[in-house]
Design a protein around this motif. Structure first.
Motif, mmCIF file in Angstrom:
data_model
loop_
_atom_site.group_PDB
_atom_site.id
_atom_site.type_symbol
_atom_site.label_atom_id
_atom_site.label_comp_id
_atom_site.label_asym_id
_atom_site.label_seq_id
_atom_site.Cartn_x
_atom_site.Cartn_y
_atom_site.Cartn_z
ATOM 1 N N ARG A 381 -8.226 -7.683 -6.121
ATOM 2 C CA ARG A 381 -7.246 -7.205 -7.094
ATOM 3 C C ARG A 381 -5.867 -7.029 -6.461
ATOM 4 O O ARG A 381 -4.849 -7.174 -7.125
ATOM 5 C CB ARG A 381 -7.762 -5.905 -7.714
ATOM 6 C CG ARG A 381 -9.017 -6.142 -8.571
ATOM 7 C CD ARG A 381 -9.920 -4.924 -8.678
ATOM 8 N NE ARG A 381 -11.066 -5.192 -9.543
ATOM 9 C CZ ARG A 381 -12.217 -5.714 -9.124
ATOM 10 N NH1 ARG A 381 -12.386 -6.027 -7.841
ATOM 11 N NH2 ARG A 381 -13.208 -5.923 -9.980
ATOM 12 N N MET A 382 -5.828 -6.704 -5.170
ATOM 13 C CA MET A 382 -4.540 -6.533 -4.486
ATOM 14 C C MET A 382 -3.968 -7.866 -4.010
ATOM 15 O O MET A 382 -2.760 -8.086 -4.050
ATOM 16 C CB MET A 382 -4.694 -5.596 -3.280
ATOM 17 C CG MET A 382 -4.974 -4.150 -3.632
ATOM 18 S SD MET A 382 -4.699 -3.005 -2.243
ATOM 19 C CE MET A 382 -5.835 -3.616 -1.001
ATOM 20 N N PHE A 383 -4.868 -8.760 -3.521
ATOM 21 C CA PHE A 383 -4.397 -9.988 -2.885
ATOM 22 C C PHE A 383 -4.620 -11.220 -3.755
ATOM 23 O O PHE A 383 -4.266 -12.324 -3.350
ATOM 24 C CB PHE A 383 -5.099 -10.170 -1.530
ATOM 25 C CG PHE A 383 -4.817 -9.064 -0.556
ATOM 26 C CD1 PHE A 383 -3.616 -9.000 0.125
ATOM 27 C CD2 PHE A 383 -5.755 -8.050 -0.358
ATOM 28 C CE1 PHE A 383 -3.348 -7.973 1.011
ATOM 29 C CE2 PHE A 383 -5.498 -7.010 0.532
ATOM 30 C CZ PHE A 383 -4.295 -6.964 1.219
ATOM 31 N N LYS A 384 -5.237 -11.029 -4.951
ATOM 32 C CA LYS A 384 -5.465 -12.122 -5.898
ATOM 33 C C LYS A 384 -6.287 -13.253 -5.274
ATOM 34 O O LYS A 384 -6.039 -14.445 -5.499
ATOM 35 C CB LYS A 384 -4.112 -12.693 -6.403
ATOM 36 C CG LYS A 384 -3.188 -11.651 -7.032
ATOM 37 C CD LYS A 384 -3.752 -11.113 -8.338
ATOM 38 C CE LYS A 384 -2.756 -10.234 -9.085
ATOM 39 N NZ LYS A 384 -2.604 -8.900 -8.481
ATOM 40 N N ARG A 385 -7.283 -12.867 -4.490
ATOM 41 C CA ARG A 385 -8.199 -13.839 -3.895
ATOM 42 C C ARG A 385 -9.629 -13.323 -4.002
ATOM 43 O O ARG A 385 -9.849 -12.111 -3.966
ATOM 44 C CB ARG A 385 -7.869 -14.082 -2.412
ATOM 45 C CG ARG A 385 -6.524 -14.768 -2.159
ATOM 46 C CD ARG A 385 -6.276 -14.877 -0.668
ATOM 47 N NE ARG A 385 -4.975 -15.463 -0.356
ATOM 48 C CZ ARG A 385 -4.752 -16.763 -0.187
ATOM 49 N NH1 ARG A 385 -5.759 -17.620 -0.302
ATOM 50 N NH2 ARG A 385 -3.545 -17.203 0.100
ATOM 51 N N GLU A 386 -10.596 -14.233 -4.123
ATOM 52 C CA GLU A 386 -11.985 -13.792 -4.173
ATOM 53 C C GLU A 386 -12.457 -13.386 -2.777
ATOM 54 O O GLU A 386 -11.879 -13.807 -1.765
ATOM 55 C CB GLU A 386 -12.884 -14.900 -4.734
ATOM 56 C CG GLU A 386 -13.024 -16.117 -3.845
ATOM 57 C CD GLU A 386 -13.946 -17.178 -4.452
ATOM 58 O OE1 GLU A 386 -14.258 -17.084 -5.661
ATOM 59 O OE2 GLU A 386 -14.354 -18.085 -3.713
#
Length: 489
Positions: A381-386
């Motif tokens: 959610r912070m880094f927009k990566r899974e």
């Protein structure tokens, strides 16, 4: 002010504290593993001269894990979750954003200064309060800045109801502030010794039994308001968010909150049973410790019942595994502590390895599991990566669970063995065993503890690597996940 639809949360400060939590966790646990090995293999004390001895490294280990890893985790999760439950962004207030960044900068300076001074052997010689007075002053500044950010955000919130997690974060702030100030009242020896002492070194304003009472009022409540209250805040936010389940009982969460606030404060004197502290205070510590089972288990049961009807998520989502097992370790630890506070049990347990066994099933199983799970949840959610690797997270879970079980079982056996051997007498009333006899008997258990430390650090390396790859190289996600965190196989 932005509208709710367009609200973009600002995770700048949350990210910064996430990085320090990972770094301090790795450093603190590496030092802990080394000193565990030193107890099993004493020759390891002489690797780095005076700077590598157990007595020099042990305060460094406890302070880096408590005030480095855990407090960083508390700050990171607060700066992440507070915005979301109060529907307001730090980006809306340049002042609060500046306060958060200043808090982080001063915190890093404080942490570096603490590490250097403890390495040099500069210490106030009080458990969990080893930092000398200049660092205490800086600690107060860092803590007050967190309070400004916290209450500033509360003041501008759109969501008028304060979610239960915020209650616990507020309690962490107020509890530590009050207790830390009172316990760390001290005078530089330069003034106490008529100019012959040092401006850097200080002595407590309390003496003797009073000093012990104030110290353990703080010491045990450092466990309460750093290792318990903010971790409960985390699980009340992250378990429902990850599982998609509502908290089982809001009333139970409030009942447990007020129970913890009232009871925990008066349990500290159980550290002073069989000492010169007045007998009624020892009894009070025992009684309040036993009563403490109720609010502690209230919180833990509430967490576990939140998963009612959704237990299948444990097999599908390793993050749920971490959080549910953390809650289980919380139950175990908060039953074990009160048992140790019963006077007859304490007569055997006091000064033995059963005590660090109790501490570490709480810290490694409850605190660290919950912080790592929270950071994993925050990362997409912070880094927009899974999340980079589900398999790596599963491996970490089993390696670290094995480590925790090995740690506390070896220390249970070692501690009870110690207590019984120290008390054993022959028919003439003479002690049957010398001190070295107990050390010899305990050697295998100390070795098991060191192995457990290696396993736990190996698991933490997997966590750190998984987080690093998630932040830097994992697949990007377009939309923020509503509940379950996306993770690559």
């Amino acid at each position: 002010m932005q509208s709710n639809a367009a609200l973009e949360y600002d995770y700048t400060v949350a990210k910064l504290f996430t990085y320090t939590a990972i770094i301090f966790g790795l450093v603190g646990m590496l030092i802990g593993t080394l000193i565990a090995a030193q107890l099993a293999f004493p020759e390891l004390n002489y690797l780095f001269g005076e700077y590598g001895t157990f007595s020099r490294l042990r305060p460094l280990h406890t302070n880096v894990v408590i005030y480095g890893f855990t407090v960083s985790g508390v700050f990171a999760t607060f700066y992440y979750s507070a915005q979301r439950v109060m529907k307001v962004s730090f980006a809306e207030s340049p002042f609060l954003m500046a306060v958060g960044k200043l808090q982080f900068v001063l915190y890093v300076i404080l942490a570096a200064w603490m590490v250097v001074t403890l390495f040099m052997g500069v210490t106030a010689n009080k458990e969990y309060a080893q930092m000398e007075w200049p660092l205490d002053v800086l600690t107060v500044v860092v803590w007050v800045l967190w309070g400004v950010a916290m209450f500033g955000l509360i003041g501008m919130r759109r969501e008028k109801a304060l979610y239960i997690s915020m209650w616990y974060y507020i309690a962490c702030f107020l509890g530590v502030a009050m207790l830390y100030l009172f316990n760390n009242m001290e005078v530089p020896t330069y003034f106490a010794a008529g100019g012959l002492g040092s401006m850097m070194h200080s002595v407590s304003m309390y003496a003797g039994t009073n000093d012990a009472l104030v110290q353990w009022w703080w010491g045990h409540n450092a466990v309460a308001f750093v290792f318990t209250v903010p971790i409960v805040a985390m699980v009340y936010y992250f378990l429902p968010k990850e599982s998609g389940q509502a908290v089982y009982s809001y009333k139970l969460s409030l009942l447990s909150f007020w129970g913890l606030m009232f009871v925990y404060l008066w349990a500290g004197s159980h550290h002073l049973i069989w000492s010169t502290v007045p007998d009624w205070m020892q009894t009070m510590g025992s009684v309040f410790s036993v009563v403490l089972i109720l609010p502690s288990w209230g919180s833990a049961i509430n967490m576990l019942l939140t998963m009612k009807g959704e237990w299948n998520q444990l097999t599908e989502n390793p993050l749920i595994k971490f959080m549910v097992l953390a809650s289980t370790f919380y139950m175990l630890s908060t039953l074990e502590g009160p048992i140790q506070a019963i006077k007859s049990v304490n007569a055997i347990a006091h000064f033995t390895d059963w005590i660090p066994g109790h501490v570490h099933d709480g810290v490694l199983g409850w605190v660290a599991f919950m912080i790592m799970a929270a950071l994993f949840h925050m990362a997409p959610r912070m880094f927009k990566r899974e999340i980079y690797s589900k398999k790596m997270m599963e491996a970490q879970f089993w390696v670290q669970t094995t480590a925790v079980v090995l740690y506390f079982t070896s220390m249970w056996i070692a501690g009870i063995t110690q207590g019984m051997m120290w008390r054993a007498v022959d028919e003439y009333g003479n002690l049957m065993y010398s001190f070295i006899d107990t050390v010899t008997v305990l050697h295998p258990y100390y070795t098991i503890r060191a192995v457990a430390g290696v396993l736990y650090v190996a698991g933490f390396v997997l966590f750190a690597y998984n987080m690093f790859m998630t932040i830097t190289a994992s697949k990007k996600i377009e939309e923020e996940p509503q509940f379950r965190s996306p993770m690559a196989a």
